[in-house]
Scaffold this motif. Sequence first.
Motif, PDB file in Angstrom:
ATOM      1  N   ILE A   1     -71.380-140.325  63.007  1.00  0.00           N
ATOM      2  CA  ILE A   1     -70.572-141.278  63.415  1.00  0.00           C
ATOM      3  C   ILE A   1     -69.806-142.711  62.604  1.00  0.00           C
ATOM      4  N   LYS A   2     -68.812-142.928  63.357  1.00  0.00           N
ATOM      5  CA  LYS A   2     -68.041-144.355  61.819  1.00  0.00           C
ATOM      6  C   LYS A   2     -68.097-145.802  63.401  1.00  0.00           C
ATOM      7  N   MET A   3     -67.948-146.488  62.102  1.00  0.00           N
ATOM      8  CA  MET A   3     -68.023-147.953  62.636  1.00  0.00           C
ATOM      9  C   MET A   3     -67.302-148.529  61.132  1.00  0.00           C
ATOM     10  N   GLN A   4     -66.521-149.996  61.676  1.00  0.00           N
ATOM     11  CA  GLN A   4     -66.287-151.251  60.881  1.00  0.00           C
ATOM     12  C   GLN A   4     -66.876-152.479  61.464  1.00  0.00           C
TER      13      GLN A   4
ATOM     14  N   GLY B   1     -67.932-150.351  68.227  1.00  0.00           N
ATOM     15  CA  GLY B   1     -66.739-149.847  67.951  1.00  0.00           C
ATOM     16  C   GLY B   1     -66.494-148.634  67.279  1.00  0.00           C
ATOM     17  N   ILE B   2     -67.718-147.888  67.496  1.00  0.00           N
ATOM     18  CA  ILE B   2     -68.133-146.120  67.049  1.00  0.00           C
ATOM     19  C   ILE B   2     -66.904-145.148  67.494  1.00  0.00           C
ATOM     20  N   GLU B   3     -66.956-144.749  65.788  1.00  0.00           N
ATOM     21  CA  GLU B   3     -65.525-144.066  66.415  1.00  0.00           C
ATOM     22  C   GLU B   3     -66.814-142.084  66.265  1.00  0.00           C
TER      23      GLU B   3
ATOM     24  N   THR C   1     -67.109-150.530  55.904  1.00  0.00           N
ATOM     25  CA  THR C   1     -66.896-149.134  56.879  1.00  0.00           C
ATOM     26  C   THR C   1     -68.184-148.541  56.651  1.00  0.00           C
TER      27      THR C   1
ATOM     28  N   GLN D   1     -69.219-148.663  72.793  1.00  0.00           N
ATOM     29  CA  GLN D   1     -68.208-149.295  72.736  1.00  0.00           C
ATOM     30  C   GLN D   1     -67.987-150.083  71.715  1.00  0.00           C
TER      31      GLN D   1
ATOM     32  N   ASP E   1     -69.061-137.088  74.651  1.00  0.00           N
ATOM     33  CA  ASP E   1     -67.962-137.721  75.273  1.00  0.00           C
ATOM     34  C   ASP E   1     -68.508-139.101  76.774  1.00  0.00           C
TER      35      ASP E   1
ATOM     36  N   LEU F   1     -67.154-138.532  65.223  1.00  0.00           N
ATOM     37  CA  LEU F   1     -66.343-137.544  63.922  1.00  0.00           C
ATOM     38  C   LEU F   1     -67.151-136.188  63.990  1.00  0.00           C
TER      39      LEU F   1
END
Length: 139
Positions: free
Chosen positions: A34-37, A21-23, A91, A18, A8, A25
């Motif tokens: 991690i995830k991204m679109q 657009g990384i999330e 995705t 950022q 974090d 998980l």
Amino acid sequence: MTPQHIVDEIMKADLFSQWLGIEVLAIQEGYSKIKMQVRPEMLNGLGIVHGGIAFAFSDSAFAFACNNRNNLSVALDTSINFLKPVHVGDTLIAEAKELHNGRSTGLYQITILNQHEQLVSIFKGNCFRTGKPVVKPSL
């Protein structure tokens, strides 16, 4: 300090992750998911997503996995194999798994799957552990 807390803190300062657009998980010691679109501005001149996007996405998963024990680690050597093209709207999920956790080095394999669970790329990263903290403990 937990692995999640460390990641974090890394994400707060990681403007490139950022922008991607990384999330995040899942985070565990030596592991990240991690995830991204994929967006239109990530295309190359051939109409497919630039290979640097998959590399950078993998590199972020690598960084989160190898630094989450709060031992500042930097890449020594990386390689990537592109197996399928990536398209706008895809995705992507990257999963970084630790293969070796040494005192001064670490070895990680990162796989990227698309929304159809097709393997898009395999990235391998070797890191050097500096012995310095990523996040300084608060007093």
